[in-house]
Design an enzyme around this catalytic site. Structure first.
Site, short mmCIF file in Angstrom:
data_model
loop_
_atom_site.label_atom_id
_atom_site.label_comp_id
_atom_site.label_asym_id
_atom_site.label_seq_id
_atom_site.Cartn_x
_atom_site.Cartn_y
_atom_site.Cartn_z
N GLN A 189 37.97 52.36 3.20
CA GLN A 189 38.10 52.36 1.74
C GLN A 189 39.55 52.25 1.28
O GLN A 189 39.81 52.07 0.10
CB GLN A 189 37.46 53.62 1.16
CG GLN A 189 38.22 54.90 1.47
CD GLN A 189 37.48 56.14 1.02
OE1 GLN A 189 36.51 56.55 1.65
NE2 GLN A 189 37.93 56.73 -0.08
N CYS A 196 34.48 56.43 -1.62
CA CYS A 196 33.72 56.89 -0.45
C CYS A 196 32.22 56.92 -0.70
O CYS A 196 31.43 56.61 0.20
CB CYS A 196 34.22 58.27 -0.02
SG CYS A 196 34.07 59.54 -1.30
N HIS A 241 34.18 64.36 -0.91
CA HIS A 241 34.13 63.13 -0.11
C HIS A 241 32.72 62.92 0.42
O HIS A 241 32.06 63.88 0.84
CB HIS A 241 35.10 63.27 1.07
CG HIS A 241 35.32 62.02 1.86
ND1 HIS A 241 35.74 60.84 1.32
CD2 HIS A 241 35.17 61.78 3.20
CE1 HIS A 241 35.87 59.92 2.26
NE2 HIS A 241 35.51 60.48 3.41
N ASN A 290 32.92 58.04 9.01
CA ASN A 290 33.82 58.10 7.87
C ASN A 290 34.13 56.67 7.40
O ASN A 290 33.67 55.69 8.00
CB ASN A 290 35.10 58.85 8.25
CG ASN A 290 35.75 59.50 7.06
OD1 ASN A 290 35.51 59.14 5.91
ND2 ASN A 290 36.60 60.49 7.31
#
Length: 443
Positions: free
Chosen positions: A63, A69, A363, A385
């Site tokens: 990102q 996110c 997040h 992630n």
């Protein structure tokens, strides 16, 4: 009111100098930094990257310098399905496409909230809440669902990244500048007794200006496009003149109404097995409101495990910066030892951290695996992630089970995993939380 005198300061000096361990820690921290000096070996030993359920090793996305996110996590759950179903390699859906329409819709949402609160004083808490952050990059699961259902999705090759999507600070700064100006225009019009037609005409003019601003920064989104690819068997495929909505239907095909948001918020104002929504939280006018079902943590993890066992990854939201090492990708309650080095114990529980503004969801990521013991209880969790492949294990992180207990707040699972009682509670009239409630945090 008590003042701080020099006699008390002398006692503080004496106490510090009498403690050799603090002086040793001072030497380490002053040369190496606080967290690096307090990092434990045991956290790495306890949290290796081996899992009994491991759904994917697909390359991770990035990102970059943006707060997208929640979009990346949602699109990653779709991406894994596409890669599997259509035998793709290194495929991504366009995060920038969803980003464009979110900015556009959030601008309209903001204007509508400004109109709805026009009878309140400019200094009221609700109006100030709106003006403090007219829009931002972050969002919630139900908000991204509203975007997918209205605007569909496109491949990243069709609508690639731009400077403003990868590094969104300038875009946000000037979009919010426009929106605060627009808020003044709309409130002034209403104060002068403008008709609904006059108000709508002005709002449409303002939205045209915002649309132009977004298109210049991010690129004009496609209304239709061609999509061609070779699969892993080297077979060529081509679709022509496909719309983003049709692309979603054909290549993703998930019924997003089958998914529900589950939270764990152990504060006294949020009884378990009740549904909740948040005032002023949303992006698409006319879309269903954000809604959560609050459950105990053991049940929360049972639902996540059930979906992973069914072969489907899990969108989840957490406070990622708590007790975590970004470089190694380890998120564990024993990552750092403040007690041995400093004599400090952080003993607030999860409810206390929420109530006292110490923690909230910051997040969104994706659970792609879990390591279960012989009794089917979780030991640690595999996390995809969206920070690129230079951190963690090629971009994947690991979370200890105790870290999940303390710092994870939300998961998204299929309705089929809920009991009838849980589903009825989710569908019941939700309690409305204040706009500034921690459960209104955006990932």
């Amino acid at each position: 009111m008590s003042t701080l005198d020099f006699d008390f300061a002398e006692r503080l000096y004496a106490d510090y100098l009498a403690n050799p361990s603090l002086q040793a820690t001072e030497n380490a921290v002053s040369h190496n930094g606080l967290l690096k000096s307090l990092e434990t070996r045991q956290s790495a030993i306890d949290n290796d990257y081996v899992f009994s359920i491991d759904l994917t090793t697909d390359a991770v996305s990035n990102q970059k310098a943006s707060g997208r996110c929640w979009m990346f996590a949602a699109l990653n759950t779709f991406r894994h399905k596409l890669i599997s179903d259509f035998k793709l390699e290194n495929f991504e859906l366009s995060q920038a496409h969803t980003f464009f329409w979110d900015k556009y819709e959030k601008s309209n949402w903001f204007m509508e909230q400004i109109i709805a609160t026009a009878d309140l004083e400019i200094g009221s808490r609700k109006v100030k809440f709106l003006l403090d952050t007219p829009q931002q990059d972050g969002g919630q699961w139900d908000m991204v669902v509203a975007l997918f259902e209205k605007y569909g999705v496109v491949p990243k090759s069709v609508y690639p990244e731009s400077i403003s999507s990868s590094a969104s600070r300038e875009l946000n700064q000037y979009l919010n500048k426009l929106l605060r100006q627009d808020a003044q225009i709309l409130r002034d019009l209403l104060a002068k007794g403008a008709s609904p037609e006059e108000l709508q005409t002005q709002k449409e003019n303002l939205l045209q200006e915002i649309f132009n601003f977004l298109a210049v920064n991010l690129g004009l989104p496609p209304r239709s496009f061609d999509f061609a690819y070779r699969d892993k068997d080297n077979v060529y495929h081509r679709d022509t003149n496909v719309t983003p909505q049709a692309f979603y239907e054909k290549y993703v095909g998930l019924q997003l109404s089958d998914y529900v948001s589950i939270i764990n918020a152990p504060t006294t104002d949020k009884p378990y097995n009740k549904s909740y929504t948040v005032e002023l939280l949303g992006n698409v006018i006319g879309a269903p409101a954000v809604r959560y079902l609050n459950v105990e943590m053991n049940r929360f993890k049972e639902l996540a495990i059930a979906q992973l066992k069914a072969g489907e990854s899990v969108w989840f939201g957490s406070d990622v910066g708590q007790s975590s090492n970004r470089q190694t990708g380890i998120m564990a309650t024993n990552t750092y030892d403040f007690t041995s080095g400093l004599g400090i114990q952080f003993h607030q529980d999860k409810a206390g951290r929420l109530d006292y503004s110490e923690s909230l969801m910051t997040h969104a990521m994706v659970l792609t695996g879990v390591d279960l013991d012989d009794n089917e209880q979780p030991l640690k969790w595999k996390v995809e992630n969206s920070w690129g492949d230079k951190v963690g294990d090629k971009g994947y992180f690991v979370a200890s089970d105790s870290w999940m207990d303390e710092y994870t707040y939300q998961i998204v699972v299929r309705k089929e995993f809920l009991t009838p009682e849980e589903l009825a509670a989710y569908q019941a009239q939700p309690q409305v939380l204040a706009p500034w409630d921690p459960m209104g945090a955006l990932a």
